[in-house]
Design a protein around this motif. Structure first.
Motif, short mmCIF file in Angstrom:
data_model
loop_
_atom_site.label_atom_id
_atom_site.label_comp_id
_atom_site.label_asym_id
_atom_site.label_seq_id
_atom_site.Cartn_x
_atom_site.Cartn_y
_atom_site.Cartn_z
N ASP A 49 -4.37 9.93 2.21
CA ASP A 49 -4.74 8.75 1.26
C ASP A 49 -4.07 7.52 1.29
OD1 ASP A 49 -6.85 10.58 0.90
OD2 ASP A 49 -6.19 11.12 -1.05
N GLY A 53 -3.81 1.67 -7.36
CA GLY A 53 -4.72 3.33 -7.17
C GLY A 53 -5.76 3.44 -6.40
N ARG A 54 -6.53 2.32 -6.00
CA ARG A 54 -7.75 2.34 -5.43
C ARG A 54 -7.49 2.61 -3.99
NH1 ARG A 54 -10.03 -3.36 -6.86
NH2 ARG A 54 -8.21 -3.84 -5.66
N LEU A 55 -8.38 3.74 -3.52
CA LEU A 55 -8.35 4.03 -2.06
C LEU A 55 -8.77 2.90 -1.19
CD1 LEU A 55 -9.99 7.50 -2.02
CD2 LEU A 55 -7.89 7.17 -1.30
N VAL A 56 -7.55 2.76 -0.16
CA VAL A 56 -8.12 1.72 0.68
C VAL A 56 -8.46 2.29 2.13
CG1 VAL A 56 -6.78 -0.23 2.17
CG2 VAL A 56 -6.29 0.04 -0.19
N VAL A 65 0.89 -1.15 -0.04
CA VAL A 65 -0.02 0.11 0.01
C VAL A 65 0.78 1.32 -0.05
CG1 VAL A 65 -2.15 -1.15 0.98
CG2 VAL A 65 -0.30 -0.02 2.52
N THR A 89 -3.57 4.02 -0.99
CA THR A 89 -4.20 3.23 -1.89
C THR A 89 -3.44 2.00 -2.18
OG1 THR A 89 -2.43 4.47 -3.44
CG2 THR A 89 -4.76 5.52 -3.24
N ASP A 90 -4.24 0.94 -2.85
CA ASP A 90 -3.45 -0.24 -3.21
C ASP A 90 -2.54 -0.01 -4.48
OD1 ASP A 90 -5.40 -0.25 -5.57
OD2 ASP A 90 -6.57 -1.76 -4.39
#
Length: 141
Positions: free
Chosen positions: A120, A126-129, A101, A122-123
């Motif tokens: 922020d 690029g998706r928000l975790v 991450v 992200t994984d």
């Protein structure tokens, strides 16, 4: 540039040796004019029993990023310091073991006595975790 002390990747990573961040594998990878980026592996040290990133560990990454950024913004480096006074985190999706991450910290407000930072996480896609906000008090020595 918002930094009162000019950060380097090597310097940031050296400052984390023998800390919780070191144990968790947090490594700074990028410095911008008003942001820092660090990565952390999702591994045996950072997962919960379902082998997903532990939410509390997301908070450690967030607080590490925010606190380090805060220290770089104090008016009297080496004399004044910051302490986290409040952190919140919204966990938006899981990150499975075996991935990495990335956290990015940006300022919301950098004042003389109070700082607020947005983090922020992200994984690898690029998706928000997780989205987090850290409030720090600036302590005048």
């Amino acid at each position: 540039m918002i930094w009162k002390t000019t950060p380097t990747i090597d310097g940031l990573n050296q400052s984390g040796v023998n800390t919780a961040g070191d144990v968790l594998g947090i490594r700074f990878t990028e410095v911008g004019d008003d942001y820092l980026i660090a990565t952390m592996p999702v591994d045996k040290n950072t997962v919960q029993p379902m082998r997903m990133l532990h939410g509390g560990v997301s908070c450690v990454l967030a607080e590490t990023l925010g606190s380090v950024a805060g220290m770089l913004c104090v008016q009297n480096p080496g004399v004044d310091y910051v302490v986290g006074t409040e952190i919140n985190a919204s966990h938006l999706r899981g990150a499975p073991e075996g991935t990495v991450v990335t956290g990015k910290v940006t300022p919301v407000r950098v004042g003389r006595t109070i700082q607020v930072w947005n983090i922020d996480i992200t994984d690898e896609r690029g998706r928000l975790v997780c989205v987090s906000r850290l409030t720090c008090a600036v302590i005048k020595s």
